[in-house]
Every structure is written in C-alpha cells, then in structure tokens.
Design an enzyme around this catalytic site. Structure first.
Site, PDB file in Angstrom:
ATOM      1  CD  GLU A   1       3.215   0.963  -0.914  1.00 35.85           C
ATOM      2  OE1 GLU A   1       2.356   1.603  -1.544  1.00 35.85           O
ATOM      3  OE2 GLU A   1       3.116  -0.277  -0.713  1.00 35.85           O
ATOM      4  CD  GLU A   2       2.089  -3.557  -0.138  1.00 33.30           C
ATOM      5  OE1 GLU A   2       1.006  -2.972   0.015  1.00 33.30           O
ATOM      6  OE2 GLU A   2       2.449  -4.041  -1.220  1.00 33.30           O
TER       7      GLU A   2
ATOM      8  CG  ASP B   1       6.475  -2.904   2.925  1.00 38.40           C
ATOM      9  OD1 ASP B   1       6.972  -2.275   1.963  1.00 38.40           O
ATOM     10  OD2 ASP B   1       5.403  -2.562   3.465  1.00 38.40           O
TER      11      ASP B   1
ATOM     12  CG  HIS C   1       6.844  -1.223  -1.454  1.00 33.68           C
ATOM     13  ND1 HIS C   1       6.506  -2.508  -1.132  1.00 33.68           N
ATOM     14  CD2 HIS C   1       5.942  -0.832  -2.396  1.00 33.68           C
ATOM     15  CE1 HIS C   1       5.451  -2.890  -1.839  1.00 33.68           C
ATOM     16  NE2 HIS C   1       5.091  -1.897  -2.621  1.00 33.68           N
TER      17      HIS C   1
ATOM     18  CG  ASP D   1       2.436  -4.635  -4.434  1.00 37.33           C
ATOM     19  OD1 ASP D   1       3.247  -3.687  -4.447  1.00 37.33           O
ATOM     20  OD2 ASP D   1       1.402  -4.632  -3.748  1.00 37.33           O
TER      21      ASP D   1
ATOM     22  CD  GLU E   1       3.797   0.019  -5.561  1.00 35.90           C
ATOM     23  OE1 GLU E   1       3.590  -1.191  -5.788  1.00 35.90           O
ATOM     24  OE2 GLU E   1       3.758   0.509  -4.418  1.00 35.90           O
TER      25      GLU E   1
ATOM     26  CG  HIS F   1      -2.210  -6.442  -1.952  1.00 39.91           C
ATOM     27  ND1 HIS F   1      -2.766  -5.408  -1.214  1.00 39.91           N
ATOM     28  CD2 HIS F   1      -0.965  -6.014  -2.284  1.00 39.91           C
ATOM     29  CE1 HIS F   1      -1.900  -4.419  -1.117  1.00 39.91           C
ATOM     30  NE2 HIS F   1      -0.789  -4.772  -1.761  1.00 39.91           N
TER      31      HIS F   1
END
Length: 401
Positions: free
Chosen positions: A147-148, A82, A80, A113, A175, A373
């Site tokens: 995705e996030e 984003d 992803h 990530d 991932e 994150h």
C-alpha cells in the site's frame, strides 16, 4: 494503567510483536509477517488463506469469520502490512523494537500507519467471539502488501481476481488517521491523484546571450501558474476554517531537472508536480487549463502523466447507505465525536470504491499527533486499547446490517 500493566496486557503484547516485524520498504520480506498472522488466525480459530495476486513476494493474507447468513454480501476489514522507510538517526527509540515509555507511548514504525488497525481488528474479533457472538454477514480480515508504494502489487490486483470476487464484498473498512482534538475522522472519499511531468524545450545557446523562447522562460511561466493555483487553494483553507485538507486541491513541485553546464542555455528542462485534485473539480476542464498554460508559455512543452487516476465516486454517508447508518449509529452510541472528510492522501479504499464497493476510512486515534510517515511515530497504549472497544462495537454493527 501503569507501565507494568500495559506491558503485561495481552493485546498490547500481540500488537508490539506485530510492530517488531520489519516489513519496511524497500525490498520487504513478508515471511515473518505471514507466519505471525497465521498464528493469530489459529488463536481465533479462523481459517486463513494466502493469495499472491502479482507474485510470491507480495502475499495477501485473508482470514474468514463465517456469518450466520453467508449468502449476504460480506464485510472486509482491510489493513496493509507494509510500512514506509525510516531514518533511524532521527528516532529517539529504535523504530522496530516497539518501546513503551513511562507515559504509555508505544514507539514504532507502523504504530499509527497502520499496524494498529490490523491488530485492533484481531483484538475486537477476539472480544466478540469470547461473548459467543456470530455476525450475520461473513467478515473477512485482509492484510495486504505494497500500500505504501501505491498498492499496485497488492489491493489493486487482488480485487481483479476470482478469489476476491468470490468474497461478495458489501463494505470495506480501512485506515483513517489520527486527529489532534477529541473528535475522530471518518474518510468517505479520496482526491484524484495526478503526477505531471512537464518536458520543456526551448532555444539553446551561449549563456552570455538573451536568446528568445528559452526553456527557462517557459519553465518560469509554468511554475508561476501552478504555484499561483496552489496559493489559491492555501487561501481557501485560510478563508474557511471548516475546510479540511482533503477539500481542496494540493499542488506541490517535487522534481526539477535539466541543464548540462553553467554557461550553456539548456535545450530541455523538466519539472514534476504532485497534484491531489478535489472531488468537486471538473477534471477535463482542469487538464485543458494546464494545456492552455503550456501554449501561453510559448509551446514546445510535452505533458507526461506519470500518474493519472480516474475520478472515483465517494462512498455515500447518508441514509441511502445502510452500512453508513449502522456505522454512524454505533459511533453515536459510544458518544464519540466524529467528522466525515475527504481523505487527504491515497489508501487502498480507492480500489474498492472503483469497483462500486462502499469503503470507509477510520483509525480510532484522537487527541494524537499526526505522525504517519514521521520520525518517532507512536500511539498511546490507552488509545490503542480504547480503539479495540470502538472496533468491537463497529464491527458488530456493520456485520449485522
């Protein structure tokens, strides 16, 4: 390697360029990201398409590496584009400059990530093509948005369209996460996500009275039951050190609202719980247990499922799955330690598994703090470069099944 050598490494340069593109929630503009990926596809001599499964604000970029037997089901290498929001004041490095320190740590949002994985796919294919290798199965690199934020404007809708169906996918890689020791995690399943809002009504009145059947009393009962169940899961982890976070059900109180004034007993209180339910839990029985608690609390409680995912069968990680056999063999040939786990969070792999496509989650980062994150997210340059070698082996292994 020295800092100068890392800085001059071509793959590190490409990776850092990708990290500097601020595809950060909310209100992401993916334009620069799409242009970057198109340039990468051109450098690899791969055809590239851009699809918009929901709207033009959420592009899916697809690169195609044609296989020698394109009639066979293909391989998706998914990532992803984003990344989650940042609190710049909490970072010691600007989150979108991809600073490289003297120890070789590359600081940036998305470094773990998961822009690292997307860039490693590109680098691994570059290395494979340089040897003249061509895969048996067609390999697709998919770079998806959203995705996030749940994947609802990305992979969830992408798999429903004719374009995706035409790819004839046999396996998806996506991932994983970093690990704190020298082993690697391989995720083969995800827990079922439920977000439950309890709307609790009760007797309202003056705060000086001991009124019966109040919303506060019912709230107390529900919270105690939910947190008691949470404590049982914490205890399971303590009692069995072989268990992973993904092996139990997590329960977290995330929102609590209600009341109009300090001296007024409210007619309504609301509480929200985030649940990630273990793959061995009977969902029907578990929901009934929650509803029984509501009745025991005194009734008058409405349950609203703000998210209620269906159970999705795990990907088989045994000899019945030839993709897994090839994946496992490649890791063993690299002398890498690894453990299979249920992923603690949610990834786009759940959408692939929901339509019967095997999916494995893997990010080649070991001996690395888990900073997904988090503030000061980073990956070491040597870890990143080693991951390229790992993917070079893995991609060829699954593509030649």
């Amino acid at each position: 390697m020295s800092k100068a050598e890392w800085e001059n490494n071509e793959e590190i340069k490409i990776f850092r360029e990708y990290l500097r593109i601020p595809t950060v929630h909310p209100n992401i503009d993916y334009t620069a990201c799409v242009e970057f990926l198109k340039r990468q596809a051109a450098s690899l001599d791969l055809p590239v398409d851009v699809e918009y499964p929901v709207n033009e604000a959420n592009p899916v970029v697809i690169m195609k590496w044609l296989g020698k037997q394109p009639e066979l089901p293909g391989i998706i290498l998914n990532s992803h584009t984003d990344v989650v929001p940042v609190f710049p004041e909490k970072w010691t490095h600007d989150p979108f400059t991809a600073d490289l320190d003297d120890e070789g740590r590359i600081y940036a949002r998305g470094s773990q990530d998961m822009k690292c994985v997307g860039a490693q796919y590109l680098a691994a294919i570059r290395a494979l093509k340089a040897t003249g290798y061509q895969p048996k199965r067609t390999v697709y690199l998919t770079f998806v948005p959203d995705e996030e934020a749940g994947g609802f404007f990305g992979m969830r809708e992408f798999i429903k369209g004719d374009y995706f169906k035409s790819l004839n996918v046999g396996l998806s890689l996506d991932e994983g996460s970093s690990s704190l020791d020298d082993s690697y995690y391989v995720y083969f399943a995800e827990r079922t996500g439920w977000h439950i809002r309890f709307k609790i009504s009760g007797t309202a009145g003056h705060g000086s009275l001991l009124l019966p059947n109040t919303a506060g009393e019912k709230l107390n009962y529900i919270v105690n039951k939910m947190m008691g169940f949470r404590a049982s899961q914490v205890q399971q982890l303590k009692d069995n050190t072989r268990l992973f976070f993904g092996d139990v059900t997590t329960v977290n109180l995330t929102q609590l609202t209600g009341g109009v004034q300090r001296n007024v007993v409210p007619a309504m209180l609301e509480v929200v719980f985030d649940l990630r339910i273990g793959i061995d839990v009977d969902l029907v029985a578990f929901e009934q247990q929650i509803r029984d608690w509501c009745e025991e609390a005194g009734g008058g409680i409405e349950i609203v499922f703000e998210q209620k995912d269906e159970y999705i069968p795990p990907t088989k990680v045994d000899a019945s799955n030839p993709y897994w056999t090839a994946f496992e063999k490649a890791l063993n040939e690299l002398n890498l330690k690894f453990r299979t786990h249920v992923c603690p969070g949610n990834t786009d792999s759940r959408f692939l598994r929901s339509v019967g496509i095997p999916a494995l989650g893997f990010s080649p980062m070991n001996n690395t703090p888990i900073l997904l994150h988090d503030h000061d997210e980073y990956i070491r340059a040597d870890t990143y470069l080693h991951g390229i070698k790992v993917y070079t082996k893995l991609i060829a292994a699954v593509a030649d099944v």
